[in-house]
Design an enzyme around this catalytic site. Structure first.
Site, PDB file in Angstrom:
ATOM      1  CE  LYS A   1      67.352 -16.807  20.576  1.00  0.00           C
ATOM      2  NZ  LYS A   1      68.360 -16.296  19.657  1.00  0.00           N
TER       3      LYS A   1
ATOM      4  CG  ASP B   1      64.399 -14.102  20.167  1.00  0.00           C
ATOM      5  OD1 ASP B   1      64.063 -14.329  19.007  1.00  0.00           O
ATOM      6  OD2 ASP B   1      65.566 -14.175  20.586  1.00  0.00           O
TER       7      ASP B   1
HETATM    8  C1  LIG Z   1      68.261 -11.815  16.594  1.00  0.00           C
HETATM    9  C2  LIG Z   1      67.406 -12.733  17.425  1.00  0.00           C
HETATM   10  C3  LIG Z   1      67.168 -14.035  16.663  1.00  0.00           C
HETATM   11  O1  LIG Z   1      66.512 -14.991  17.420  1.00  0.00           O
HETATM   12  O2  LIG Z   1      67.989 -13.152  18.647  1.00  0.00           O
HETATM   13  P1  LIG Z   1      69.083 -12.621  19.717  1.00  0.00           P
HETATM   14  O3  LIG Z   1      70.435 -12.698  19.117  1.00  0.00           O
HETATM   15  O4  LIG Z   1      68.747 -11.223  20.143  1.00  0.00           O
HETATM   16  O5  LIG Z   1      68.926 -13.584  20.873  1.00  0.00           O
HETATM   17  C4  LIG Z   1      66.038 -12.084  17.720  1.00  0.00           C
HETATM   18  O6  LIG Z   1      65.300 -11.858  16.541  1.00  0.00           O
HETATM   19  C5  LIG Z   1      66.056 -10.840  18.515  1.00  0.00           C
HETATM   20  O7  LIG Z   1      64.946 -10.868  19.364  1.00  0.00           O
HETATM   21  P2  LIG Z   1      64.896  -9.979  20.702  1.00  0.00           P
HETATM   22  O8  LIG Z   1      66.183 -10.116  21.448  1.00  0.00           O
HETATM   23  O9  LIG Z   1      63.624 -10.343  21.416  1.00  0.00           O
HETATM   24  O10 LIG Z   1      64.868  -8.570  20.059  1.00  0.00           O
HETATM   25  P3  LIG Z   1      64.050  -7.249  20.441  1.00  0.00           P
HETATM   26  O11 LIG Z   1      64.262  -6.961  21.881  1.00  0.00           O
HETATM   27  O12 LIG Z   1      62.650  -7.333  19.915  1.00  0.00           O
HETATM   28  O13 LIG Z   1      64.826  -6.180  19.548  1.00  0.00           O
HETATM   29  C6  LIG Z   1      66.075  -5.620  19.876  1.00  0.00           C
HETATM   30  C7  LIG Z   1      66.492  -4.726  18.711  1.00  0.00           C
HETATM   31  O14 LIG Z   1      66.935  -5.548  17.619  1.00  0.00           O
HETATM   32  C8  LIG Z   1      66.464  -5.090  16.361  1.00  0.00           C
HETATM   33  N1  LIG Z   1      65.665  -6.144  15.714  1.00  0.00           N
HETATM   34  C9  LIG Z   1      65.210  -7.210  16.431  1.00  0.00           C
HETATM   35  C10 LIG Z   1      64.510  -8.223  15.815  1.00  0.00           C
HETATM   36  C11 LIG Z   1      64.260  -8.103  14.426  1.00  0.00           C
HETATM   37  N2  LIG Z   1      63.582  -9.059  13.769  1.00  0.00           N
HETATM   38  N3  LIG Z   1      64.707  -7.036  13.734  1.00  0.00           N
HETATM   39  C12 LIG Z   1      65.415  -6.064  14.360  1.00  0.00           C
HETATM   40  O15 LIG Z   1      65.823  -5.100  13.710  1.00  0.00           O
HETATM   41  C13 LIG Z   1      65.681  -3.826  16.660  1.00  0.00           C
HETATM   42  O16 LIG Z   1      66.582  -2.753  16.468  1.00  0.00           O
HETATM   43  C14 LIG Z   1      65.349  -3.906  18.131  1.00  0.00           C
HETATM   44  O17 LIG Z   1      65.314  -2.640  18.714  1.00  0.00           O
END
Ligand SMILES: C[C@@](CO)(OP(=O)(O)O)[C@H](O)COP(=O)(O)OP(=O)(O)OC[C@H]1O[C@@H](n2ccc(N)nc2=O)[C@H](O)[C@@H]1O
Ligand SMILES: Nc1ncnc2c1ncn2[C@@H]1O[C@H](COP(=O)(O)OP(=O)(O)O)[C@@H](O)[C@H]1O
Length: 283
Positions: free
Chosen positions: A13, A138
């Site tokens: 994504k 995500d």
């Molecule tokens: C930021 C995003 C944007 O799409 O993507 P990535 O860069 O990781 O792919 C996502 O919200 C990431 O989703 P995901 O990778 O599933 O995150 P999670 O495992 O749920 O969370 C990892 C950590 O990130 C923080 N976290 C995550 C999502 C959110 N909305 N708020 C947070 O504060 C929390 O500290 C959590 O412990």
């Protein structure tokens, strides 16, 4: 007799924009983000086991078997559904880890949908997305399979249909921890929520960018290089950066120039995930 395998894609994504609008009491951040899929990703194969065991047969560096989101997803589904069956899973890992393109979450969603099919559970999408959310913020968008404007922590999804350009995605050779970026004191956490729908043009900022480029100069470098050819953006918490092009030929041309020094790939944007297109074809 050898068991037939079910092989399914786990697409990447992009976050076409990402605003952080607040922080919940549990520390999770409230976001507004636009998700679109890429026709590019990992591939998982599943074969039934009748002894109830869940086994990922492919090792990935630095991710122990039991912590892999694929195994966690399969075990959670088995436990919640009471299914007595098991599964062998093979993974062709293509997506960079810690790249902000959702590889782990997408692998988990493909596992949930694949096993729902293989174990003939008959769970609906709401139930699968609910279980997915427990594995990662995500995961639900990958379960639903439609490009979406996301709110909450990423789980309140409104389907959208942005243009589907070709993208050049650059992959700086650093793995960014999402938790690390979200815990940085300098992160912008108070962007006013966008109330108008559809999201007005010009809201393409990613609030994580200043913190990510400060910690990882390689990401800033990639943004500067790509920015010479098109608007260059950060996806999620990085490390990947991307730019849109009207044709594959144009994306390939810039790719050829930049990937002499940087790793990257060209892929088409997709509003329906290739996982869902494949499952639809199977049914
Ligand atoms: C930021 C995003 C944007 O799409 O993507 P990535 O860069 O990781 O792919 C996502 O919200 C990431 O989703 P995901 O990778 O599933 O995150 P999670 O495992 O749920 O969370 C990892 C950590 O990130 C923080 N976290 C995550 C999502 C959110 N909305 N708020 C947070 O504060 C929390 O500290 C959590 O412990
Ligand atoms: N199947 C998996 N694929 C990738 N990463 C996984 C997987 N299972 C667990 N992980 C862990 O999740 C972390 C984040 O992975 P990933 O989803 O690729 O990045 P991002 O959240 O930046 O898009 C990895 O560094 C790894 O420790």
């Amino acid at each position: 007799m050898s068991q037939a395998r079910l092989t399914l894609p786990a697409p990447a994504k992009l976050n076409l924009m990402l605003h952080i609008t607040g922080r919940r009491a549990d520390g999770y951040h409230e976001l507004q983000t636009l998700f679109q899929f890429l026709d590019y990703g990992d591939e998982l194969s599943f074969a039934l086991r009748d002894d109830g065991e869940v086994r990922l047969q492919t090792e990935i560096a630095d991710v122990p078997h039991d912590s892999n989101l694929i195994v966690r997803a399969a075990r959670a589904l088995k436990e919640q559904s009471g299914c007595p069956l098991g599964v062998d899973i093979w993974l062709k890992k293509v997506l960079p880890m810690g790249g902000g393109i959702g590889g782990g979450s997408s692998d988990a969603a493909t596992t949930l949908l694949g096993l729902n099919h293989l174990w003939q559970l008959g769970w609906d999408e709401d139930r699968l997305a609910g279980l997915g959310l427990k594995l990662g913020a995500d995961v639900p968008v990958f379960v639903r399979g439609h490009a979406a404007f996301a709110e909450g922590i990423g789980e309140i999804l409104t389907p959208v249909t942005p243009e589907e350009p070709w993208y050049l995605v650059l992959v700086p050779q650093v793995s960014v921890s999402t938790a690390e970026i979200f815990s940085d004191p300098l992160l912008t956490r108070d962007t006013p929520p966008i109330k108008v729908r559809p999201v007005p043009k010009g809201n393409s900022r990613n609030d994580c960018l200043p913190v990510v480029t400060r910690r990882y100069p390689e990401v800033g470098n990639a943004l500067n290089l790509l920015g010479k050819f098109t608007e260059a953006k950060l996806t999620g918490t990085g490390s990947c950066v991307f730019g849109a092009f009207p044709s594959k030929a144009e994306a390939d041309k810039v790719s050829a120039l930049l990937t002499e020094t940087l790793t990257g790939f060209v892929a088409k944007g997709a509003n329906i995930s290739m996982l869902h297109r494949k499952l639809q074809a199977l049914l």
